[in-house]
Design an enzyme around this catalytic site. Structure first.
Site, mmCIF file in Angstrom:
data_model
loop_
_atom_site.group_PDB
_atom_site.id
_atom_site.type_symbol
_atom_site.label_atom_id
_atom_site.label_comp_id
_atom_site.label_asym_id
_atom_site.label_seq_id
_atom_site.Cartn_x
_atom_site.Cartn_y
_atom_site.Cartn_z
ATOM 1 C CB SER A 13 -0.906 0.023 1.236
ATOM 2 O OG SER A 13 -1.371 1.331 1.494
ATOM 3 C CD1 TRP A 184 -8.283 3.602 5.096
ATOM 4 C CD2 TRP A 184 -10.048 4.678 4.237
ATOM 5 N NE1 TRP A 184 -8.313 3.313 3.760
ATOM 6 C CE2 TRP A 184 -9.399 3.969 3.203
ATOM 7 C CE3 TRP A 184 -11.191 5.429 3.944
ATOM 8 C CZ2 TRP A 184 -9.856 3.987 1.880
ATOM 9 C CZ3 TRP A 184 -11.647 5.447 2.626
ATOM 10 C CH2 TRP A 184 -10.983 4.734 1.612
ATOM 11 N N GLY A 185 -6.373 5.979 6.480
ATOM 12 C CA GLY A 185 -5.561 6.730 5.547
ATOM 13 C C GLY A 185 -4.499 7.588 6.192
ATOM 14 C CG ASP A 187 -5.927 11.248 3.786
ATOM 15 O OD1 ASP A 187 -5.980 10.131 4.333
ATOM 16 O OD2 ASP A 187 -6.757 11.627 2.946
#
Length: 200
Positions: A13, A184-185, A187
């Protein structure tokens, strides 16, 4: 009380790679502990409605590329947006890393080396000899870890990690959990830091 950040990620990922060292910095600043849990997205996507990249709509694929060009430059992190060995199977590297974790090793550096191999060094981290070389370079016993990773116990560890991720609501990588709250993520790391910094 020391806080724990549970961190689910895939070595293939790019978003996990872009956030990996930054998460370590957050933990260091706040005296938190990271529970590193490598997983395979092949376990997560079928259960949560996700699609492998090749099966996503062209519009989604195009936007992913736009984001991949933005973030490395913004963060100052090298990343090849179209590496030679992507997509590739994320299970072998996850199994080896979980084997190292089971032996009590700190797997932060090993995981970063796996990600860099894929996203910077143009190496295939589904290749067992490549994995052995990476582990050896991290001063671990690559051959012994490979043997353990390919055993029934090694395969079960990865299955257990995937089930734990699903139980924590994970549907993508990276996935962070702080005090039961999911993020999630890469960012969302600013929000992760805010959650870690909250006093009990």
């Amino acid at each position: 009380m020391t806080k724990t950040i549970r961190y689910y990620y895939s070595h293939v990922s790019p978003w996990s790679y872009l956030g990996h060292e930054r998460l370590g910095g957050i933990a260091a600043r706040h005296g938190a502990v990271i529970d590193y849990v490598p997983i395979s997205m092949g376990t997560i996507f079928p259960r949560t409605g996700g699609l492998p990249l090749a099966k996503r709509a062209p519009e989604r694929q195009a936007y992913r590329m736009a984001e991949l060009r933005r973030w490395p430059s913004r963060l100052g992190i090298p990343l090849n947006v179209e590496p030679a060995y992507f997509p590739t199977d994320d299970r072998p590297s996850a199994r080896l890393t979980l084997a190292a974790k089971a032996r009590g090793h700190d797997i932060a550096g090993l995981s970063l080396a796996m990600m860099r191999a894929c996203w910077v060094e143009e190496r295939d981290i589904a290749d067992l000899e490549t994995l052995r070389e990476i582990a050896d370079a991290c001063r671990l016993e690559g051959r012994a870890l490979l043997d353990e990773a390919q055993s029934d116990a090694g395969r079960q560890r990865l299955e257990d990690a995937g089930q734990a991720a699903l139980a924590d609501g994970c549907f993508g990588a990276p996935w962070y959990v702080v005090d039961g709250e999911p993020f999630w993520g890469q960012d969302r790391l600013e929000l992760v830091e805010a959650a870690v910094g909250r006093r009990l």
